[in-house]
Design a protein around this motif. Structure first.
Motif, PDB file in Angstrom:
ATOM      1  N   LYS A 144      42.413  30.055  48.705  1.00 15.48           N
ATOM      2  CA  LYS A 144      42.475  30.700  50.079  1.00 15.48           C
ATOM      3  C   LYS A 144      44.116  29.037  50.820  1.00 15.48           C
ATOM      4  N   ASP A 145      44.222  28.349  49.886  1.00 14.38           N
ATOM      5  CA  ASP A 145      44.720  26.663  50.210  1.00 14.38           C
ATOM      6  C   ASP A 145      45.709  26.904  49.830  1.00 14.38           C
ATOM      7  N   LYS A 146      46.441  27.973  48.465  1.00 12.18           N
ATOM      8  CA  LYS A 146      47.195  28.402  47.556  1.00 12.18           C
ATOM      9  C   LYS A 146      48.257  29.092  47.971  1.00 12.18           C
ATOM     10  N   PRO A 147      49.930  28.542  48.131  1.00  9.20           N
ATOM     11  CA  PRO A 147      50.580  28.879  48.631  1.00  9.20           C
ATOM     12  C   PRO A 147      50.820  30.517  47.948  1.00  9.20           C
ATOM     13  N   PHE A 148      50.356  31.005  47.050  1.00 12.72           N
ATOM     14  CA  PHE A 148      50.338  32.559  46.107  1.00 12.72           C
ATOM     15  C   PHE A 148      49.814  32.919  47.637  1.00 12.72           C
ATOM     16  N   TYR A 149      48.671  32.486  48.192  1.00 13.99           N
ATOM     17  CA  TYR A 149      47.677  33.214  48.986  1.00 13.99           C
ATOM     18  C   TYR A 149      47.587  34.365  49.179  1.00 13.99           C
ATOM     19  N   GLU A 150      48.778  34.182  50.683  1.00 14.43           N
ATOM     20  CA  GLU A 150      48.876  35.546  51.193  1.00 14.43           C
ATOM     21  C   GLU A 150      49.972  36.281  50.255  1.00 14.43           C
ATOM     22  N   SER A 151      50.970  36.116  50.041  1.00 13.60           N
ATOM     23  CA  SER A 151      50.998  37.274  49.977  1.00 13.60           C
ATOM     24  C   SER A 151      50.384  37.880  47.863  1.00 13.60           C
ATOM     25  N   LEU A 152      49.885  36.955  47.707  1.00 17.01           N
ATOM     26  CA  LEU A 152      48.363  37.676  46.393  1.00 17.01           C
ATOM     27  C   LEU A 152      47.777  38.762  47.814  1.00 17.01           C
ATOM     28  N   ILE A 153      47.424  38.410  48.528  1.00 14.19           N
ATOM     29  CA  ILE A 153      46.578  39.234  49.487  1.00 14.19           C
ATOM     30  C   ILE A 153      47.488  41.131  49.845  1.00 14.19           C
ATOM     31  N   ASP A 154      48.855  40.672  49.966  1.00 16.02           N
ATOM     32  CA  ASP A 154      49.114  41.711  50.678  1.00 16.02           C
ATOM     33  C   ASP A 154      49.374  42.443  48.912  1.00 16.02           C
ATOM     34  N   PHE A 155      49.845  42.205  47.802  1.00 13.90           N
ATOM     35  CA  PHE A 155      50.454  42.701  46.603  1.00 13.90           C
ATOM     36  C   PHE A 155      48.638  43.776  46.649  1.00 13.90           C
ATOM     37  N   MET A 156      47.541  43.094  46.724  1.00 12.05           N
ATOM     38  CA  MET A 156      46.484  43.355  45.632  1.00 12.05           C
ATOM     39  C   MET A 156      45.641  44.796  47.168  1.00 12.05           C
ATOM     40  N   SER A 157      46.354  44.471  48.298  1.00 17.92           N
ATOM     41  CA  SER A 157      46.422  45.610  48.988  1.00 17.92           C
ATOM     42  C   SER A 157      46.838  46.581  49.461  1.00 17.92           C
ATOM     43  N   SER A 158      48.182  46.613  48.445  1.00 15.99           N
ATOM     44  CA  SER A 158      49.231  47.255  48.738  1.00 15.99           C
ATOM     45  C   SER A 158      48.649  49.022  47.976  1.00 15.99           C
ATOM     46  N   GLY A 159      47.860  48.881  47.025  1.00 16.05           N
ATOM     47  CA  GLY A 159      47.647  49.960  46.752  1.00 16.05           C
ATOM     48  C   GLY A 159      46.889  49.848  45.635  1.00 16.05           C
ATOM     49  N   PRO A 160      46.113  51.184  45.252  1.00 20.22           N
ATOM     50  CA  PRO A 160      45.049  51.439  44.453  1.00 20.22           C
ATOM     51  C   PRO A 160      44.542  50.459  43.511  1.00 20.22           C
ATOM     52  N   ILE A 161      43.642  50.449  43.395  1.00 17.45           N
ATOM     53  CA  ILE A 161      43.121  49.691  42.100  1.00 17.45           C
ATOM     54  C   ILE A 161      41.642  50.072  41.401  1.00 17.45           C
ATOM     55  N   VAL A 162      41.233  49.584  40.233  1.00 14.15           N
ATOM     56  CA  VAL A 162      40.202  50.280  39.462  1.00 14.15           C
ATOM     57  C   VAL A 162      39.433  48.764  39.012  1.00 14.15           C
ATOM     58  N   ALA A 163      38.545  48.961  39.668  1.00 16.11           N
ATOM     59  CA  ALA A 163      37.416  47.866  39.486  1.00 16.11           C
ATOM     60  C   ALA A 163      36.748  48.362  38.593  1.00 16.11           C
ATOM     61  N   ALA A 164      36.031  47.190  37.899  1.00 16.44           N
ATOM     62  CA  ALA A 164      35.163  47.465  36.865  1.00 16.44           C
ATOM     63  C   ALA A 164      34.501  46.245  36.050  1.00 16.44           C
ATOM     64  N   ILE A 165      33.073  46.299  35.926  1.00 14.59           N
ATOM     65  CA  ILE A 165      32.056  45.715  35.421  1.00 14.59           C
ATOM     66  C   ILE A 165      32.052  45.754  33.878  1.00 14.59           C
ATOM     67  N   LEU A 166      32.438  45.141  33.103  1.00 16.66           N
ATOM     68  CA  LEU A 166      32.503  44.869  31.213  1.00 16.66           C
ATOM     69  C   LEU A 166      30.958  44.149  30.761  1.00 16.66           C
ATOM     70  N   GLN A 167      30.556  44.916  29.646  1.00 16.08           N
ATOM     71  CA  GLN A 167      29.811  43.902  29.185  1.00 16.08           C
ATOM     72  C   GLN A 167      29.807  43.677  27.681  1.00 16.08           C
ATOM     73  N   LYS A 168      29.042  42.646  27.372  1.00 11.23           N
ATOM     74  CA  LYS A 168      30.432  42.391  25.396  1.00 11.23           C
ATOM     75  C   LYS A 168      29.017  40.734  26.235  1.00 11.23           C
TER      76      LYS A 168
END
Ligand code: CDP
Ligand code: MG
Length: 143
Positions: free
Chosen positions: A55-79
């Motif tokens: 939250k204190d990084k200069p890229f935080y706001e634009s990262l949040i905008d990008f990550m909420s801009s469209g669908p993502i695929v979330a996954a848990i991976l095991q190895k």
């Protein structure tokens, strides 16, 4: 049973560019078992919570905008050694510094639109996995 897990997201850029299939194939080919998987769109609020550590990084706001801009695929991976091995498979945060053959080298568009997320420690992996998936949506590979 929660064995060695990591958490990943295929980010909006890579989803939009139709790379879901190729990225999941690279994940399986590298020996990861897919424990949980879903496609969804993050609200700004959820993206802000997930990335609150930045939250204190200069890229935080634009990262949040990008990550909420469209669908993502979330996954848990095991190895075995999942967190470290997955960081190796995805490559450096900045695709210009990522090694050949890594997911980010192949699919990232920029340091922000870098195709995938990967947990940075076992503790973070547990927290991130729990943020997205309850126990009944987890299908671990038994030894
Ligand atoms: O994702 P990773 O753990 O490799 O990097 P991070 O330092 O935890 O940063 C989280 C995310 O913020 C990155 O994956 C990028 O999408 C974004 N970022 C950015 O937009 N600009 C930067 N200078 C650094 C990171
Ligand atoms: Mg990180």
């Amino acid at each position: 049973m929660a064995g060695d897990i990591t958490f990943t997201m295929i980010k909006p850029g890579a989803v939009k560019n139709e790379h879901i299939g190729e990225i999941l194939a690279m994940i399986n080919q590298a020996g990861f078992h897919i424990v949980s998987l879903k496609m969804m769109r993050l609200s700004k609020d959820s993206a802000a919570k997930f990335y609150a550590v930045h939250k204190d990084k200069p890229f935080y706001e634009s990262l949040i905008d990008f990550m909420s801009s469209g669908p993502i695929v979330a996954a848990i991976l095991q190895k075995e050694n999942a967190v470290e091995d997955y960081r190796k498979l995805i490559g450096a945060t900045d695709p210009a510094k990522a090694e050949e053959g890594t997911i980010r080298k192949r699919f990232a568009e920029s340091i922000q639109r870098n195709a995938v997320h990967g947990s940075d420690s076992d503790e973070t992996a547990q927290w991130e996995a729990a943020f997205f998936f309850p126990e009944i949506e987890r299908f671990y590979k038994e030894p």
